[in-house]
Design an enzyme around this catalytic site. Structure first.
Site, mmCIF file in Angstrom:
data_model
loop_
_atom_site.group_PDB
_atom_site.id
_atom_site.type_symbol
_atom_site.label_atom_id
_atom_site.label_comp_id
_atom_site.label_asym_id
_atom_site.label_seq_id
_atom_site.Cartn_x
_atom_site.Cartn_y
_atom_site.Cartn_z
ATOM 1 N N ASP A 20 0.868 -1.171 0.000
ATOM 2 C CA ASP A 20 0.000 0.000 0.000
ATOM 3 C C ASP A 20 0.913 1.231 0.000
ATOM 4 O O ASP A 20 2.137 1.129 0.160
ATOM 5 C CB ASP A 20 -0.954 -0.007 1.206
ATOM 6 C CG ASP A 20 -2.174 0.875 0.948
ATOM 7 O OD1 ASP A 20 -2.111 1.749 0.052
ATOM 8 O OD2 ASP A 20 -3.202 0.710 1.635
HETATM 9 C C1 NOJ Z 1 -3.988 3.944 0.131
HETATM 10 C C2 NOJ Z 1 -5.160 3.027 0.263
HETATM 11 O O1 NOJ Z 1 -5.090 2.349 1.496
HETATM 12 C C3 NOJ Z 1 -5.265 2.021 -0.858
HETATM 13 O O2 NOJ Z 1 -6.463 1.322 -0.714
HETATM 14 C C4 NOJ Z 1 -5.165 2.701 -2.177
HETATM 15 O O3 NOJ Z 1 -5.354 1.772 -3.216
HETATM 16 C C5 NOJ Z 1 -3.822 3.376 -2.279
HETATM 17 N N1 NOJ Z 1 -3.716 4.369 -1.222
HETATM 18 C C6 NOJ Z 1 -3.580 4.033 -3.621
HETATM 19 O O4 NOJ Z 1 -4.344 5.172 -3.748
#
Ligand code: NOJ
Length: 747
Positions: free
Chosen positions: A283
């Site tokens: 993430d």
């Molecule tokens: C953080 C989020 O937790 C995740 O779900 C998301 O896909 C990513 N950022 C990318 O934006």
């Protein structure tokens, strides 16, 4: 990624796609694909390999994108949706980089790209995987037409605490429902055959993220391996089996181990047990956050831990690009580990056909957005996801009897907010709000007095809106919470309608006209105190672009509601977490609430007391799977094909479903099973099947649902997944709290 890539299939796909304008991305047999991967890998320098493992945002975080692409330092970019820019990025990769490896462009396409569908929690409320698949396909058609070939969806985090803002982004509390939605979304995004409209799905967040302590985002989780295996992992496994190409690690640490550095889940379970051969991405900066967790001393340390744990691509920590070369040189990371990661990344790029079709046709891409068929599908989905929670008979409204409609509430005309959380590319100019839909449908009949301009506004007098209510024949109040009050990092400790909305509803009721409340929200709010102040309540979550027409159709009876709660609705936030599939305690709750009966200076005793709260008992406001219709359904003649089954049998339950009312309707038939005695305590009920059944007025239909007995298997005391023999109960009902059990044995 179990795509069959035979020659015959390839020819067929070529024929079909030649006719449809989509281009096949068939890469030949598995062996040919692997040969291509190995051939390319053998030509790559270590630095080029590490470049593939680097994902950066297009938001200006690096100084010179063109140069980095040219030098093979970026494998993927996220958050670029301009097709002209994407084509240029691809051109640099294809024509100016040494090896011509295309870029993988990723984006959070969570519930639609431009045409926004209900939030995923609302999608789950449809209990309609086919419709959800159609929505995901549409999202892919729109996003891939602009060059986005990777979505960070579906989110498969089981969520049993509505304080957690990201409950909006998933399918709710139930493992089985989540797994069916997961498969549907993977199929929809990627397509049943791969072509240029395929968008790689990314199942996230691996794993347990939704169990954040206290429902507070990013918080620690403490799930045992058995809980993981029985509750949290199955949706991921189902999605892997459905062919999900990529997976994202989660932010949380579980029992002290951050997911991004967790070898057990990323290698032992994902690779060794499930044979996942796709790409694992972190993430956003979750690798870097392992420093804050106290799991690594610096970026080099966490980069080493993440790659050795099984991470292939770094989203925005810049840990791999900065440190992997030296880590390989020092022997802390083997080059074979890097090679394996790059294989995973190249495999996805080859399967998506990016080498053959890196560019998009910009003009054609524009034409696809907001296609009428997409808007129609979004409307149908919003209709199916609306849940009727209360109705004293006032709904459906009879248009002929109504001269004046008061439309009020902060969500009545909130084009941005009805799109819900994580709808980056949805544009409010395309949203149709309830106010717009009602005005169009009933020209001259609608008065609009918002009462509150936004949900958090605090007011103590509502004279203007009450005066308008007195002039109206019916009051339609659209309440809830704006999109920004749910989603990532947006958790709440108080789940009552925020601001003065409950006061507004009470004031409207006092005006003496029928009040119908519609709630748009990212979570199940605690609306018990509001129910007496309305004659009917529709819960719409955030319904998306076409929420207005969908809700108008529900309220005026063109569509009979059929949505069911994908999550338990609490009476008060203090009951959280409360979910239907809880284990049986040694003192099961029997419905008593004792607070009023406790005498002053009563002596301490626990005798005869059960597991409950003195003030709120232990029952929810609405159970999982609940939702009313404008008709009623009855279940009769529930019988099992056999009373004794073997573990490899198929259980068959037959029954008659009758529509008892005077209009057609759709019931979500649900089958729950309880394993009475196990090597470990078992949930009081578990959903094992569901089916949407449409019946004409007065129609009865004999139905049979088949459930493989192997679906009753679980990880018991010995840690082995199997069906444990013994006595079971089964319910067929319209929600998780209804029906009478029938018994059977497995031996
Ligand atoms: C953080 C989020 O937790 C995740 O779900 C998301 O896909 C990513 N950022 C990318 O934006």
């Amino acid at each position: 990624m179990k795509y069959t890539r035979t020659l015959i299939l390839a020819v067929l796909i070529l024929l079909v796609t030649a006719c449809s304008g989509q281009k096949s991305t068939t890469v030949g047999s598995d062996a040919e694909l692997e040969k291509r991967i190995e051939k390319l890998l053998s030509r790559m320098t270590l630095s080029e390999k590490i470049g593939q493992m680097n994902q950066v945002s297009a938001g200006g975080e690096i100084s010179n994108y063109a140069e980095a692409l040219r030098n093979g330092q970026i494998g993927s970019i996220l958050n670029e949706v301009d097709p002209v820019k994407i084509n240029e990025f691809q051109r640099i990769c294809m024509e100016e980089s040494r090896l011509g490896i295309p870029l993988l462009v990723g984006r959070d396409v969570i519930h639609g790209f431009h045409t926004i569908f209900p939030i995923p929690l609302g999608l789950a409320a449809t209990f309609d995987p086919a419709l959800v698949e159609e929505g995901a396909r549409i999202a892919s058609l729109e996003a891939t037409a602009q060059g986005v070939r990777w979505t960070f969806s579906p989110m498969l985090d089981i969520a049993r605490d509505p304080r957690w803002g990201r409950i909006a982004e998933g399918s709710g509390e139930d493992t089985y429902l989540d797994a069916r939605m997961a498969e549907a979304m993977v199929r929809g995004y990627q397509g049943t055959v791969l072509d240029t409209t395929s968008m790689a799905a990314c199942i996230k967040h691996f794993v347990g993220y939704g169990a954040a302590e206290g429902g507070r985002d990013y918080n620690s989780t403490f799930l045992t391996e058995r809980q993981l295996r029985n509750i949290y992992l199955p949706p991921f496994e189902a999605a892997v089996k459905a062919g999900a190409m990529t997976l994202m690690t989660s932010f949380n640490d579980n029992d002290g181990v951050p997911s991004t550095g967790n070898t057990f889940i990323l290698k032992d379970v994902l690779r060794d047990e499930w044979s996942f051969d796709g790409l694992v991405v972190t993430d956003w900066n979750s690798m870097g956050e392992m420093i804050a967790h106290g799991f690594g001393v610096d970026r080099k340390d966490v980069a080493s831990k993440a790659v050795n744990a099984g991470v292939d691509m770094d989203m925005m920590t810049f840990g791999f690009i900065s440190h992997l070369e030296e880590l390989v040189a020092s022997g802390a990371v083997k080059e074979s580990v890097i090679d394996e990661a790059v294989r995973h990344i190249l495999r996805v790029k080859f399967l998506l056909g990016l080498f053959e079709h890196p560019y998009v046709d910009v003009a054609q891409g524009q034409a696809v957005q907001y296609d009428q068929s997409h808007l129609e599908a979004a409307r149908r989905t919003a209709e199916e996801s609306a849940i009727l929670l209360k109705n004293d008979g006032v709904l459906p409204l009879k248009a002929d009897d109504i001269r004046t409609i008061l439309v009020t509430g902060p969500m009545a005309n909130a084009p941005h907010d009805q799109l819900g959380t994580w709808s980056f590319d949805g544009e409010k100019s395309h949203t149709i709000t309830p106010l717009q839909a009602l005005r169009e449908r009933f020209p001259g009949k609608v008065i609009y007095v918002p009462g509150l301009r936004y949900s958090r506004e605090n007011r103590d007098r509502f004279d203007d809106v009450v005066a308008a209510a007195r002039r109206a024949d019916v009051v339609l109040a659209f309440l809830g919470e704006e999109a920004i009050l749910s989603g990532e990092a947006h958790c709440l400790a108080d789940l009552n309608l925020i601001g003065s909305q409950s006061e507004l509803l009470a004031a409207l009721k006092a005006a003496g006209k029928p009040v119908v409340a519609t709630v748009m929200a990212g979570r199940p709010l605690t609306i018990e105190r509001d129910l007496p102040n309305c004659r009917a309540m529709v819960y719409a979550f955030h319904p998306g672009t076409m929420g207005g027409p969908a809700l108008a159709n529900i309220l005026f009876g063109d569509v009979n509601p059929s949505g069911k709660t994908p999550v338990t609705f609490l009476r008060t936030v203090g009951q959280a977490p409360l979910y239907y599939a809880h284990n049986m305690t040694g003192r099961p709750y029997n419905g008593e609430t004792l607070l009023a009966a406790i005498e002053t200076e009563a002596g301490q005793t626990s005798l005869g007391n059960t597991s409950y709260y003195l003030d709120y008992g232990a029952y929810p406001l609405f159970p999982f799977g609940y939702g009313l219709s404008y008709t009623t359904f009855s279940y009769s003649g529930i019988s099992l094909g056999q009373t004794v089954y073997r573990p490899d049998d198929i259980l068959e339950v037959s029954f008659t479903l009758s529509n008892m009312g005077e209009r057609e309707g759709t019931e979500v038939v649900q089958v729950y099973v309880r394993d009475l005695v196990g090597s470990i305590t078992r949930p009081v009920k578990e959903l094992k099947a569901f089916e949407r059944v449409r019946l004409d007025a007065g129609e009865s239909r004999s139905l049979t649902v088949r459930i493989p007995v192997s679906d009753l298997a679980f990880y018991g005391l010995d840690g082995v997944k199997k069906v444990e023999t013994g006595d079971f109960q089964l319910w067929v009902a319209g929600d998780s709290a209804s029906g009478e059990p029938v018994s059977f044995k497995v031996q």
